[in-house]
Design an enzyme around this catalytic site. Structure first.
Site, mmCIF file in Angstrom:
data_model
loop_
_atom_site.group_PDB
_atom_site.id
_atom_site.type_symbol
_atom_site.label_atom_id
_atom_site.label_comp_id
_atom_site.label_asym_id
_atom_site.label_seq_id
_atom_site.Cartn_x
_atom_site.Cartn_y
_atom_site.Cartn_z
ATOM 1 N N LYS A 204 17.147 -17.491 -10.582
ATOM 2 C CA LYS A 204 15.866 -17.520 -9.869
ATOM 3 C C LYS A 204 15.914 -18.581 -8.767
ATOM 4 O O LYS A 204 15.556 -18.330 -7.633
ATOM 5 C CB LYS A 204 14.744 -17.807 -10.871
ATOM 6 C CG LYS A 204 13.367 -17.837 -10.266
ATOM 7 C CD LYS A 204 12.311 -17.974 -11.355
ATOM 8 C CE LYS A 204 10.945 -18.249 -10.749
ATOM 9 N NZ LYS A 204 9.905 -18.455 -11.748
ATOM 10 N N GLU A 210 25.301 -24.630 -13.997
ATOM 11 C CA GLU A 210 26.205 -23.783 -14.792
ATOM 12 C C GLU A 210 26.499 -22.474 -14.051
ATOM 13 O O GLU A 210 27.652 -22.039 -13.947
ATOM 14 C CB GLU A 210 25.571 -23.439 -16.152
ATOM 15 C CG GLU A 210 25.422 -24.613 -17.091
ATOM 16 C CD GLU A 210 24.061 -25.280 -16.993
ATOM 17 O OE1 GLU A 210 23.494 -25.348 -15.873
ATOM 18 O OE2 GLU A 210 23.561 -25.734 -18.036
ATOM 19 N N GLY A 266 11.290 -17.339 -15.756
ATOM 20 C CA GLY A 266 12.661 -16.981 -16.121
ATOM 21 C C GLY A 266 12.737 -16.178 -17.410
ATOM 22 O O GLY A 266 13.354 -15.113 -17.472
ATOM 23 N N ARG A 267 12.081 -16.679 -18.470
ATOM 24 C CA ARG A 267 12.189 -16.008 -19.775
ATOM 25 C C ARG A 267 11.374 -14.722 -19.850
ATOM 26 O O ARG A 267 11.410 -14.021 -20.862
ATOM 27 C CB ARG A 267 11.780 -16.979 -20.886
ATOM 28 C CG ARG A 267 10.409 -17.625 -20.713
ATOM 29 C CD ARG A 267 10.249 -18.821 -21.644
ATOM 30 N NE ARG A 267 9.026 -19.575 -21.390
ATOM 31 C CZ ARG A 267 8.870 -20.481 -20.444
ATOM 32 N NH1 ARG A 267 9.859 -20.740 -19.600
ATOM 33 N NH2 ARG A 267 7.731 -21.143 -20.297
ATOM 34 N N GLU A 352 10.443 -22.132 -25.695
ATOM 35 C CA GLU A 352 10.302 -22.677 -24.351
ATOM 36 C C GLU A 352 8.851 -22.530 -23.874
ATOM 37 O O GLU A 352 8.371 -23.323 -23.076
ATOM 38 C CB GLU A 352 11.244 -21.942 -23.400
ATOM 39 C CG GLU A 352 11.591 -22.744 -22.161
ATOM 40 C CD GLU A 352 12.716 -22.096 -21.359
ATOM 41 O OE1 GLU A 352 13.780 -21.789 -21.933
ATOM 42 O OE2 GLU A 352 12.525 -21.899 -20.167
ATOM 43 N N HIS A 383 23.524 -12.901 -46.857
ATOM 44 C CA HIS A 383 24.692 -13.512 -47.493
ATOM 45 C C HIS A 383 24.869 -14.947 -47.018
ATOM 46 O O HIS A 383 25.943 -15.517 -47.179
ATOM 47 C CB HIS A 383 25.941 -12.682 -47.176
ATOM 48 C CG HIS A 383 25.863 -11.313 -47.765
ATOM 49 N ND1 HIS A 383 26.428 -10.995 -48.976
ATOM 50 C CD2 HIS A 383 25.226 -10.199 -47.325
ATOM 51 C CE1 HIS A 383 26.173 -9.725 -49.242
ATOM 52 N NE2 HIS A 383 25.432 -9.219 -48.262
ATOM 53 N N LYS A 511 18.310 -30.119 -16.500
ATOM 54 C CA LYS A 511 18.991 -29.793 -15.238
ATOM 55 C C LYS A 511 19.200 -31.058 -14.420
ATOM 56 O O LYS A 511 20.267 -31.304 -13.876
ATOM 57 C CB LYS A 511 18.170 -28.780 -14.440
ATOM 58 C CG LYS A 511 18.159 -27.389 -15.059
ATOM 59 C CD LYS A 511 17.467 -26.372 -14.154
ATOM 60 C CE LYS A 511 17.467 -24.993 -14.784
ATOM 61 N NZ LYS A 511 16.900 -23.950 -13.962
HETATM 62 C C1 G6Q Z 1 13.214 -19.823 -18.352
HETATM 63 C C2 G6Q Z 1 13.734 -21.131 -17.993
HETATM 64 C C3 G6Q Z 1 15.230 -21.229 -17.923
HETATM 65 C C4 G6Q Z 1 15.845 -20.592 -16.692
HETATM 66 C C5 G6Q Z 1 17.295 -21.054 -16.577
HETATM 67 C C6 G6Q Z 1 18.006 -20.448 -15.403
HETATM 68 O O1 G6Q Z 1 12.038 -19.564 -18.436
HETATM 69 O O2 G6Q Z 1 13.139 -21.586 -16.846
HETATM 70 O O3 G6Q Z 1 15.846 -20.701 -19.067
HETATM 71 O O4 G6Q Z 1 15.761 -19.219 -16.746
HETATM 72 O O5 G6Q Z 1 17.331 -22.443 -16.499
HETATM 73 O O6 G6Q Z 1 17.359 -20.764 -14.214
HETATM 74 P P1 G6Q Z 1 17.728 -20.023 -12.907
HETATM 75 O O7 G6Q Z 1 17.435 -18.590 -13.065
HETATM 76 O O8 G6Q Z 1 16.917 -20.661 -11.821
HETATM 77 O O9 G6Q Z 1 19.214 -20.223 -12.688
#
Ligand code: G6Q
Length: 546
Positions: A204, A210, A266-267, A352, A383, A511
């Site tokens: 996003k 990463e 994001g989520r 989150e 198990h 981050k």
């Molecule tokens: C989701 C969070 C988080 C995010 C990641 C990746 O709600 O904000 O999990 O999706 O940190 O972020 P980017 O999509 O900006 O790389």
């Protein structure tokens, strides 16, 4: 309104004691119609919530709690595009991404639906070109493998869905790389052919370390195969992002960028172009069914009375255990193997969103908020950790999830899968009394002294709650409804607790800190100083050169 100031909260508090002293076994005995009464079905999902420590009087108060805390009004605000994510001043409109209706959804005076549909059509067109082989790599080969590079919300949703719908996949193979550990990328790429591999860089913000680190290494891998010809990038890299500037800085042609909007968290983003890997794997029609299922659940959530409303019921039961009966964690046990990433997805969605300790206006809460969410597919969990669910000291409610139909199912596996799922829920509720243990052991001819020695070990107190969710099938449509069900469950709980469920300052902190320490690890001296323990660790790590 603070939930603890409601009249429902006081009544619920006073009902706790009685509930602590009541066994569900007795409730079933007293009320033969309990199983028929405490169940409901919507959008292909049958919910049996009879195995909960719940009476009608408690349920009445829970419903009242949702009303008194203004949940329905808050939901209306979300669907209408009001900026309920107050700390980031953003609307929360993942529901607009799957809105199949004609009602406009306004953000800042503009109807966002036409733009949503336009981007979706571009995404579908691209997915079709990749699937049909029309989209070619730099040597003219069709794409056989697609690697999604993203993390968190830009990984878990599409990964979970692609896994869940694997029996329906008929496009190129999908891979997901999220961990910055180079082994994740390298293990994925080692069997792939650069001439036939397409990368989707999903971020996003397009600033996540990463993802960018993995994307840069993937780009180097491609360029190595293309003998440094940068023109190859346009054939092998597309981006899904809201940040065009950063995408272009990375070297991805904006023609190959699929956008979304700041009002998609994001989520909650799998419904946007972040879902591109899903459309590539199962085709745009399948992806559309997923959206349609989620839309079915959106309508159900908005229109069904609270007592018959799946997201409300799951949320209210969660509140009852969390705030009144002292449960601080919650298990998700899907019994279909392809749902194996569902617990991880729900962990992010729930923890989150509601892992917060201040209310939306900033004042601290004095009550428990989001529980720890964890789980594994049944029967594997049986198990392993189910022992603790049966005989441990903590009260841990369980969501059993089982899709009754799935392509590729085989007997006798299916029957055994169903039997195990139902048996666990039954055992958790019923338990096994000492008298039952005695009878069972005597029937096997075990000596009385041995029975006495083992009696308490083999006793199960029971009275351990669970929800049983039986899905008609594991089709995109039902799966879409299931995910939306959990999204709205989390929404209802967040609204009752008065939280802003849509920011994530804890993730942002991670981050920010990682960037600073990464700089320190690269430089011999200078840069920001950390706490003494971290400084010592930085020094230790510096001595352990690879
Ligand atoms: C989701 C969070 C988080 C995010 C990641 C990746 O709600 O904000 O999990 O999706 O940190 O972020 P980017 O999509 O900006 O790389």
């Amino acid at each position: 309104m603070n939930p603890t100031s409601t009249s429902a909260w006081s009544v619920l508090s006073s009902q706790t004691q009685e509930m602590q002293a009541t066994h569900m076994r007795d409730m079933f005995e007293k009320d033969p119609s309990r199983a028929q009464r405490l169940c409901t079905k919507a959008c292909g999902i049958y919910l049996d919530y009879s195995k909960n420590r719940l009476t009608d009087a408690v349920l009445d108060q829970l419903v009242k709690l949702a009303e008194e805390t203004g949940v329905p009004a808050h939901a209306r605000k979300m669907f209408a595009g009001e900026k309920i994510n107050n700390t980031e001043k953003r609307a929360v409109l993942h529901t607009a991404l799957r809105n199949m209706g004609d009602t406009p959804v306004m953000v800042g005076g503009q109807n966002v639906i036409p733009e949503v549909r336009e981007v979706r059509e571009r995404t579908y067109l691209f997915a079709r070109r990749v699937r049909s082989g029309e989209w070619r790599g730099f040597t003219g080969q069709a794409i056989t493998d697609v690697v999604n590079i993203g993390i968190g919300g830009s990984d878990l949703g599409p990964l979970m869905i692609v896994e869940a719908l694997k029996p329906l996949a008929d496009g190129p193979r999908l891979h997901f790389v999220s961990n910055v550990d180079s082994l994740h990328l390298n293990q994925t790429l080692k069997d792939l052919d650069p001439e036939r591999t397409l990368f989707i860089v999903a971020s996003k913000t397009f600033t996540t370390i990463e993802t960018l680190t993995n994307a840069r290494s993937a780009r180097a891998w491609l360029l190595n195969a293309a003998k440094g010809d940068k023109a190859a990038i346009a054939r092998h890299f597309v981006a899904v992002s809201t940040n065009a500037e950063k995408v272009s800085e990375f070297g991805i042609d904006l023609e190959n960028m699929f956008g979304f909007w700041d009002w998609v968290g994001g989520r909650y983003s799998l419904w946007s172009s972040i879902g591109l890997p899903i459309a590539v794997a199962i085709g745009p029609e399948g992806f559309n069914d997923l959206l349609a299922g989620a839309y079915d659940m959106d309508l159900h959530f908005q229109n069904a009375p609270i007592r018959e409303n799946l997201p409300y019921l799951l949320a209210l039961l969660g509140i009852w255990y969390n705030n009144f009966l002292g449960a601080s964690s919650h298990v998700v046990a899907p019994y279909n193997q392809t749902l194996h990433r569902l617990p991880a997805f729900l962990q992010q969605l729930d923890m989150e969103s509601n892992g917060k300790s201040v209310r939306a206006e900033g004042e601290p809460v004095h009550y428990a908020t989001g529980p720890v969410i964890w789980g594994e597919p049944g029967t594997n969990g049986q198990h392993a950790f189910f022992q603790l669910l049966h005989q441990g000291t903590s009260l841990i409610p369980v969501d059993f999830i089982l899709a009754l139909k799935q392509p590729g199912q085989m007997e006798p596996h299916r029957t055994s899968q169903i039997a195990n799922c139902l048996a666990q829920a039954s055992a958790l509720m019923q338990g096994k009394t000492q008298a039952e243990v005695q009878t069972e052991m005597r029937a096997k001819g075990v000596a009385e002294d041995q029975i006495a020695a083992l009696l308490t070990h083999r006793e199960f107190k029971g009275n351990r709650p669970s929800n049983m969710m039986l899905l008609d099938d594991l089709s995109p449509r039902t799966l879409g409804a299931l995910i939306a069900l959990y999204e709205h469950k989390v929404f209802v709980q967040g609204a009752i607790w008065g939280l802003n469920s849509f920011d994530q300052w804890g993730v942002e902190l991670g981050k920010q800190l990682a960037t600073g320490i990464e700089q320190r690890l690269g430089a011999e001296d200078g840069g920001q100083a950390y706490d003494a323990s971290t400084e010592a660790l930085i020094n230790y790590v510096r001595t352990a050169k690879p």
